[in-house]
Motif scaffolding. Structure first.
Motif, PDB file in Angstrom:
ATOM      1  N   GLY A   1     -16.569  -4.846   2.570  1.00  0.00           N
ATOM      2  CA  GLY A   1     -15.221  -4.292   2.731  1.00  0.00           C
ATOM      3  C   GLY A   1     -14.982  -3.750   4.124  1.00  0.00           C
TER       4      GLY A   1
ATOM      5  N   SER B   1      -9.590   1.611   4.835  1.00  0.00           N
ATOM      6  CA  SER B   1      -9.804   0.993   3.525  1.00  0.00           C
ATOM      7  C   SER B   1      -9.159   1.853   2.455  1.00  0.00           C
ATOM      8  N   GLY B   2      -8.807   1.217   1.331  1.00  0.00           N
ATOM      9  CA  GLY B   2      -8.286   1.954   0.173  1.00  0.00           C
ATOM     10  C   GLY B   2      -9.279   2.998  -0.303  1.00  0.00           C
TER      11      GLY B   2
ATOM     12  N   PHE C   1      -5.619   8.687  -4.344  1.00  0.00           N
ATOM     13  CA  PHE C   1      -6.375   8.019  -5.410  1.00  0.00           C
ATOM     14  C   PHE C   1      -7.527   8.913  -5.867  1.00  0.00           C
ATOM     15  N   ARG C   2      -8.210   9.558  -4.903  1.00  0.00           N
ATOM     16  CA  ARG C   2      -9.304  10.479  -5.265  1.00  0.00           C
ATOM     17  C   ARG C   2      -8.754  11.683  -6.017  1.00  0.00           C
TER      18      ARG C   2
ATOM     19  N   TYR D   1     -19.617  -3.458  -5.043  1.00  0.00           N
ATOM     20  CA  TYR D   1     -19.423  -1.999  -5.093  1.00  0.00           C
ATOM     21  C   TYR D   1     -18.322  -1.655  -6.103  1.00  0.00           C
TER      22      TYR D   1
ATOM     23  N   HIS E   1       0.834  -1.205   0.000  1.00  0.00           N
ATOM     24  CA  HIS E   1       0.000   0.000   0.000  1.00  0.00           C
ATOM     25  C   HIS E   1       0.872   1.259   0.000  1.00  0.00           C
TER      26      HIS E   1
ATOM     27  N   MET F   1      -8.662  -9.337  -7.432  1.00  0.00           N
ATOM     28  CA  MET F   1      -7.852  -9.679  -6.255  1.00  0.00           C
ATOM     29  C   MET F   1      -8.701  -9.626  -4.984  1.00  0.00           C
ATOM     30  N   VAL F   2      -9.582  -8.614  -4.908  1.00  0.00           N
ATOM     31  CA  VAL F   2     -10.455  -8.471  -3.735  1.00  0.00           C
ATOM     32  C   VAL F   2     -11.340  -9.713  -3.605  1.00  0.00           C
TER      33      VAL F   2
ATOM     34  N   HIS G   1      -7.738  -5.032  -9.429  1.00  0.00           N
ATOM     35  CA  HIS G   1      -7.973  -4.867  -7.988  1.00  0.00           C
ATOM     36  C   HIS G   1      -9.219  -5.645  -7.553  1.00  0.00           C
TER      37      HIS G   1
ATOM     38  N   GLY H   1     -14.031  -0.912   4.646  1.00  0.00           N
ATOM     39  CA  GLY H   1     -14.509   0.475   4.579  1.00  0.00           C
ATOM     40  C   GLY H   1     -16.028   0.561   4.674  1.00  0.00           C
ATOM     41  N   GLY H   2     -16.710  -0.609   4.699  1.00  0.00           N
ATOM     42  CA  GLY H   2     -18.153  -0.597   4.910  1.00  0.00           C
ATOM     43  C   GLY H   2     -18.982  -0.734   3.641  1.00  0.00           C
ATOM     44  N   SER H   3     -18.330  -0.866   2.477  1.00  0.00           N
ATOM     45  CA  SER H   3     -19.109  -1.047   1.250  1.00  0.00           C
ATOM     46  C   SER H   3     -19.473  -2.526   1.105  1.00  0.00           C
TER      47      SER H   3
ATOM     48  N   TYR I   1       2.201   1.841  -3.432  1.00  0.00           N
ATOM     49  CA  TYR I   1       1.155   2.435  -4.282  1.00  0.00           C
ATOM     50  C   TYR I   1       1.033   3.929  -4.015  1.00  0.00           C
TER      51      TYR I   1
HETATM   52  C1  HEM Z   1      -6.035  -7.810   0.353  1.00  0.00           C
HETATM   53  C2  HEM Z   1      -5.999  -6.774  -0.443  1.00  0.00           C
HETATM   54  C3  HEM Z   1      -7.133  -5.824  -0.659  1.00  0.00           C
HETATM   55  C4  HEM Z   1      -8.460  -5.997  -0.382  1.00  0.00           C
HETATM   56  C5  HEM Z   1      -9.169  -7.212   0.206  1.00  0.00           C
HETATM   57  C6  HEM Z   1      -9.107  -4.763  -0.773  1.00  0.00           C
HETATM   58  C7  HEM Z   1     -10.462  -4.552  -0.642  1.00  0.00           C
HETATM   59  C8  HEM Z   1     -11.125  -3.396  -1.004  1.00  0.00           C
HETATM   60  C9  HEM Z   1     -12.539  -3.178  -0.862  1.00  0.00           C
HETATM   61  C10 HEM Z   1     -13.536  -4.191  -0.329  1.00  0.00           C
HETATM   62  C11 HEM Z   1     -12.804  -1.929  -1.295  1.00  0.00           C
HETATM   63  C12 HEM Z   1     -14.175  -1.218  -1.319  1.00  0.00           C
HETATM   64  C13 HEM Z   1     -14.287  -0.257  -0.153  1.00  0.00           C
HETATM   65  C14 HEM Z   1     -14.471  -0.944   1.185  1.00  0.00           C
HETATM   66  O1  HEM Z   1     -15.608  -1.244   1.575  1.00  0.00           O
HETATM   67  O2  HEM Z   1     -13.463  -1.183   1.866  1.00  0.00           O
HETATM   68  C15 HEM Z   1     -11.551  -1.361  -1.745  1.00  0.00           C
HETATM   69  C16 HEM Z   1     -11.404  -0.102  -2.279  1.00  0.00           C
HETATM   70  C17 HEM Z   1     -10.208   0.418  -2.701  1.00  0.00           C
HETATM   71  N1  HEM Z   1      -8.958  -0.170  -2.597  1.00  0.00           N
HETATM   72 FE1  HEM Z   1      -8.572  -2.036  -2.022  1.00  0.00          FE
HETATM   73  N2  HEM Z   1      -8.192  -3.904  -1.301  1.00  0.00           N
HETATM   74  C18 HEM Z   1      -6.964  -4.501  -1.235  1.00  0.00           C
HETATM   75  C19 HEM Z   1      -5.763  -3.961  -1.655  1.00  0.00           C
HETATM   76  C20 HEM Z   1      -5.592  -2.700  -2.159  1.00  0.00           C
HETATM   77  C21 HEM Z   1      -4.348  -2.122  -2.565  1.00  0.00           C
HETATM   78  C22 HEM Z   1      -2.967  -2.792  -2.520  1.00  0.00           C
HETATM   79  C23 HEM Z   1      -4.600  -0.868  -2.968  1.00  0.00           C
HETATM   80  C24 HEM Z   1      -3.561   0.118  -3.442  1.00  0.00           C
HETATM   81  C25 HEM Z   1      -3.574   1.369  -3.061  1.00  0.00           C
HETATM   82  C26 HEM Z   1      -6.020  -0.639  -2.844  1.00  0.00           C
HETATM   83  C27 HEM Z   1      -6.692   0.529  -3.175  1.00  0.00           C
HETATM   84  C28 HEM Z   1      -8.044   0.696  -3.104  1.00  0.00           C
HETATM   85  C29 HEM Z   1      -8.717   1.895  -3.582  1.00  0.00           C
HETATM   86  C30 HEM Z   1      -8.060   3.115  -4.223  1.00  0.00           C
HETATM   87  C31 HEM Z   1     -10.071   1.721  -3.330  1.00  0.00           C
HETATM   88  C32 HEM Z   1     -11.214   2.681  -3.687  1.00  0.00           C
HETATM   89  C33 HEM Z   1     -11.792   2.252  -5.017  1.00  0.00           C
HETATM   90  C34 HEM Z   1     -13.089   2.965  -5.377  1.00  0.00           C
HETATM   91  O3  HEM Z   1     -13.783   3.515  -4.503  1.00  0.00           O
HETATM   92  O4  HEM Z   1     -13.435   2.952  -6.588  1.00  0.00           O
HETATM   93  N3  HEM Z   1      -6.592  -1.778  -2.363  1.00  0.00           N
HETATM   94  N4  HEM Z   1     -10.549  -2.268  -1.554  1.00  0.00           N
END
Ligand code: HEM
Length: 262
Positions: A233, A117-118, A124-125, A242, A48, A223-224, A220, A235-237, A51
């Motif tokens: 998630g 959460s990401g 990114f935003r 989503y 992370h 991978m999720v 992404h 982050g609650g989505s 990134y």
């Molecule tokens: C085990 C690895 C990962 C999982 C399970 C994961 C899971 C998720 C999930 C579920 C969301 C939706 C928001 C939420 O409810 O949390 C999300 C959003 C996001 N994640 Fe990940 N993520 C992972 C790795 C990463 C990595 C390495 C990055 C790099 C920065 C990243 C960047 C983001 C971004 C930018 C969003 C927002 C996307 C949007 O709203 O369109 N994630 N992630």
């Protein structure tokens, strides 16, 4: 001075590799939440952070490309966007590193992460806003520090890459008021590359940026799903559902639609 008498890498000054690059500070930033340490949490944090560093570089390059377009230049934006494409390919490829983590090993520390959460990645935003995907409602939904909110508000207020590209077309006498007029201008560019080859190349570089961010989104979400299936998630989505909603999103829809009119 004889080669053997010199102390290699220690000539003159006080600057060293470690002090210039602040390596001590850098290596102190990977702080695990798990205790005892879960083996894979270091990888999770490192990737992370990597990134976020590349996001910083992308913002630097895209801002430069945007400003150059506003100034009517075409070489500088093509060059900067070309660098962004290479970085973005690295970002897509890098997902595979995190996929070496099994879902079971992720579960050893995942519960400690909520509500982080990401989704909350401010850079990114910023990248989305700068590219032209602007959702002010999103800023209200994020829990931000004053400095983060100011950064996002600034990105919302300043020209996007698309605004800058339209300004660039205008500097070449191509009208850009209204979608139909813009389509005519874009068709003129596409059909006369002898006159407008540099503009066509900038447009194509923007399409590649769009395409590569889309590839990152697709990579992404796969991978999720591989990690958490249909769970929600941190982050609650709703998680993968989503994320899949953003898969068709384009920063520059008019450049994509142009193809249908050629
Ligand atoms: C085990 C690895 C990962 C999982 C399970 C994961 C899971 C998720 C999930 C579920 C969301 C939706 C928001 C939420 O409810 O949390 C999300 C959003 C996001 N994640 Fe990940 N993520 C992972 C790795 C990463 C990595 C390495 C990055 C790099 C920065 C990243 C960047 C983001 C971004 C930018 C969003 C927002 C996307 C949007 O709203 O369109 N994630 N992630």
């Amino acid at each position: 001075m004889e080669e053997r008498e010199r102390r290699f890498g220690e000539e003159g000054g006080t600057l060293s590799y470690g002090s210039y690059l602040r390596v001590d500070d850098l290596l102190a930033q990977q702080v695990l939440a798990s205790d005892p340490a879960a083996h894979d949490e270091l990888l999770f944090i490192t990737i992370h952070q990597v990134y976020e560093l590349w996001f910083k570089q992308l913002l630097h390059e895209l801002t430069y490309a945007r400003d150059a377009m506003v100034n009517g230049e075409t070489y500088a934006p093509r060059h900067a966007l070309g660098r962004c494409h290479v970085i973005e390919r690295v970002l897509v490829e890098q997902v595979a590193v995190l996929e070496t983590m099994t879902p079971q090993d992720f579960l050893a520390f995942r519960s400690l992460l909520a509500p982080a959460s990401g989704f909350q990645s401010v850079q990114f935003r910023e990248l989305e806003f700068l590219s032209g995907r602007r959702d002010p409602a999103l800023v209200a939904r994020l829990h931000l520090s004053d400095a983060e909110r100011a950064r996002l508000d600034r990105r919302l207020a300043e020209p996007s890459l698309w605004d800058a590209f339209c300004a660039l077309l205008a500097t070449r006498g191509l009208p850009v008021d209204g979608e139909e007029t813009r389509r005519e201008s874009l068709l003129a560019v596409a059909r006369d590359r002898a006159a407008y080859g540099d503009l066509w190349d900038v447009a194509e570089a923007l399409v590649s940026h769009d395409e590569l961010v889309g590839q990152w989104r697709a990579r992404h979400v796969d991978m999720v799903e591989r990690q958490i299936g249909t769970k929600s998630g941190t982050g609650g989505s709703t998680g993968a559902p989503y994320l899949r909603r953003s898969l068709g999103v384009r920063f520059f829809p008019e450049l994509w639609e142009l193809r249908s009119y050629l």
